[in-house]
Design a protein around this motif. Sequence first.
Motif, PDB file in Angstrom:
ATOM      1  N   TYR A  15       0.872  -1.168   0.000  1.00  0.00           N
ATOM      2  CA  TYR A  15       0.000   0.000   0.000  1.00  0.00           C
ATOM      3  C   TYR A  15       0.913   1.222   0.000  1.00  0.00           C
ATOM      4  CZ  TYR A  15      -3.454  -3.490   1.310  1.00  0.00           C
ATOM      5  OH  TYR A  15      -4.252  -4.608   1.326  1.00  0.00           O
ATOM      6  N   VAL A  16       0.981   1.888  -1.140  1.00  0.00           N
ATOM      7  CA  VAL A  16       2.002   2.917  -1.363  1.00  0.00           C
ATOM      8  C   VAL A  16       1.380   4.308  -1.237  1.00  0.00           C
ATOM      9  CG1 VAL A  16       3.748   3.791  -2.945  1.00  0.00           C
ATOM     10  CG2 VAL A  16       3.203   1.343  -2.914  1.00  0.00           C
ATOM     11  N   TYR A  17       1.920   5.084  -0.295  1.00  0.00           N
ATOM     12  CA  TYR A  17       1.481   6.466  -0.071  1.00  0.00           C
ATOM     13  C   TYR A  17       2.621   7.408  -0.445  1.00  0.00           C
ATOM     14  CZ  TYR A  17      -2.178   4.317   2.790  1.00  0.00           C
ATOM     15  OH  TYR A  17      -3.238   3.561   3.238  1.00  0.00           O
ATOM     16  N   ARG A  18       2.326   8.429  -1.238  1.00  0.00           N
ATOM     17  CA  ARG A  18       3.326   9.428  -1.604  1.00  0.00           C
ATOM     18  C   ARG A  18       3.085  10.692  -0.778  1.00  0.00           C
ATOM     19  NH1 ARG A  18       6.125   7.240  -5.282  1.00  0.00           N
ATOM     20  NH2 ARG A  18       5.188   5.590  -6.551  1.00  0.00           N
ATOM     21  N   ILE A  19       4.142  11.114  -0.076  1.00  0.00           N
ATOM     22  CA  ILE A  19       4.050  12.270   0.806  1.00  0.00           C
ATOM     23  C   ILE A  19       5.274  13.157   0.578  1.00  0.00           C
ATOM     24  CG2 ILE A  19       2.655  11.175   2.606  1.00  0.00           C
ATOM     25  CD1 ILE A  19       5.183  10.416   4.030  1.00  0.00           C
ATOM     26  N   LYS A  29      -0.258  13.428   7.998  1.00  0.00           N
ATOM     27  CA  LYS A  29       0.009  13.899   6.638  1.00  0.00           C
ATOM     28  C   LYS A  29      -1.091  13.397   5.707  1.00  0.00           C
ATOM     29  CE  LYS A  29       4.229  15.857   6.424  1.00  0.00           C
ATOM     30  NZ  LYS A  29       4.598  17.067   5.674  1.00  0.00           N
ATOM     31  N   THR A  30      -1.392  14.168   4.695  1.00  0.00           N
ATOM     32  CA  THR A  30      -2.275  13.723   3.635  1.00  0.00           C
ATOM     33  C   THR A  30      -1.430  13.364   2.423  1.00  0.00           C
ATOM     34  OG1 THR A  30      -4.092  15.123   4.390  1.00  0.00           O
ATOM     35  CG2 THR A  30      -4.186  14.338   2.107  1.00  0.00           C
ATOM     36  N   ALA A  31      -1.584  12.149   1.940  1.00  0.00           N
ATOM     37  CA  ALA A  31      -0.785  11.686   0.810  1.00  0.00           C
ATOM     38  C   ALA A  31      -1.235  12.367  -0.474  1.00  0.00           C
ATOM     39  CB  ALA A  31      -0.905  10.182   0.665  1.00  0.00           C
ATOM     40  N   SER A  32      -0.286  12.574  -1.373  1.00  0.00           N
ATOM     41  CA  SER A  32      -0.626  13.142  -2.678  1.00  0.00           C
ATOM     42  C   SER A  32      -1.151  12.077  -3.627  1.00  0.00           C
ATOM     43  CB  SER A  32       0.595  13.826  -3.294  1.00  0.00           C
ATOM     44  OG  SER A  32       1.659  12.896  -3.470  1.00  0.00           O
ATOM     45  N   SER A  33      -0.835  10.785  -3.346  1.00  0.00           N
ATOM     46  CA  SER A  33      -1.373   9.692  -4.153  1.00  0.00           C
ATOM     47  C   SER A  33      -1.301   8.397  -3.355  1.00  0.00           C
ATOM     48  CB  SER A  33      -0.607   9.531  -5.472  1.00  0.00           C
ATOM     49  OG  SER A  33       0.706   9.055  -5.233  1.00  0.00           O
ATOM     50  N   PHE A  34      -2.068   7.419  -3.794  1.00  0.00           N
ATOM     51  CA  PHE A  34      -2.098   6.107  -3.154  1.00  0.00           C
ATOM     52  C   PHE A  34      -2.230   5.044  -4.240  1.00  0.00           C
ATOM     53  CE2 PHE A  34      -4.839   2.522  -2.004  1.00  0.00           C
ATOM     54  CZ  PHE A  34      -4.057   1.913  -1.042  1.00  0.00           C
ATOM     55  N   ALA A  35      -1.552   3.912  -4.027  1.00  0.00           N
ATOM     56  CA  ALA A  35      -1.678   2.797  -4.968  1.00  0.00           C
ATOM     57  C   ALA A  35      -1.554   1.480  -4.213  1.00  0.00           C
ATOM     58  CB  ALA A  35      -0.612   2.882  -6.051  1.00  0.00           C
TER      59      ALA A  35
END
Length: 322
Positions: A15-19, A29-35
């Motif tokens: 579960y990939v979160y970009r921060i 933090k709110t992630a800019s994207s999730f995959a």
Amino acid sequence: MSRRLVHIGSAVVDYVYRIDALPAPGTEKTASSFAQVAGGGFNMMVAASRTGMKVVFGGQLGSGPNGDFLRAAFAAEGIATLTHPSPLMDSGNCVAMISGDAERTFVSWPGAESVLSLGMMAAVRVAPDDWVFASGYTLSYVGSRDALADWIEALPAEIPFVFDPTPVISEIPRAILDRVLARTNWLSCNTTEAGEIAGPGAVGAIAARLLSNHCPTAEAVIIRAGAEGCFVRLADGTAQAVPGFKVAAVDTNGAGDTHIGAFVSALSRGVPPFEAASYANAAAALSVTRHGGSSAPTDEEIQTFLSHDDRSVHGRKQKAHL
């Protein structure tokens, strides 16, 4: 026809979160994207498969939604699974946080991949031309380490065995680690892991100790150094620092897995070790310019990249072999 890679490691769902940066303790933090993507050993298998090697999976998948997700990802890459799904649990998962500097932080939860027995692995049979790979993750699990070490030790002597201790090396009991290292033909680790095994020092001295004191039957050790490339020392004492490639990295997740998969694939087709290391450096460099852990390039992409690099001599040499 390329040889077959039998991967007896583990695969999980990432579960990939970009921060932009890791949150401070107690903050959010709110992630800019999730995959949601297939991860763990899947990344290494994809790298080997996309560079021309037939790959099969001999580890354990679960019987829930994570296991189903992984089986679909395997099928999309043409990777067959040799074992039956666990009837007791689902596959595990890993939360990966990718920060703005392309670094990654992981939190994992083990599942079916953490439980193995010799009975479960009875269906995993090797043929004379196979290569076998295992990672430290499976050896770090209490429920799988003993059976896997027994299975590795029982491999026929002519089967090349490749081992990556991974960042969880400190969680592997030393007795288990020593048994696996003693059977290792090709050891690939990063600089931190190499020091954990053989002690501190210059990279050349560490590589020499890895071969003489820990991997007595190995053909070579490869010490990866990220963007700097890698250091390769052969059993005959020949050694070389193989430089990396300058690229604009956006995601380093899976770069080490890509390096190992491409390196084994090249070796399996007769590429000499130092050239195989340069090929693997190029594969890893391309992978970090793309988002996702399973971002390994194809052989054609690697050859194109090498042919346009200043050190394109490596590309020409490798084209003759690949």
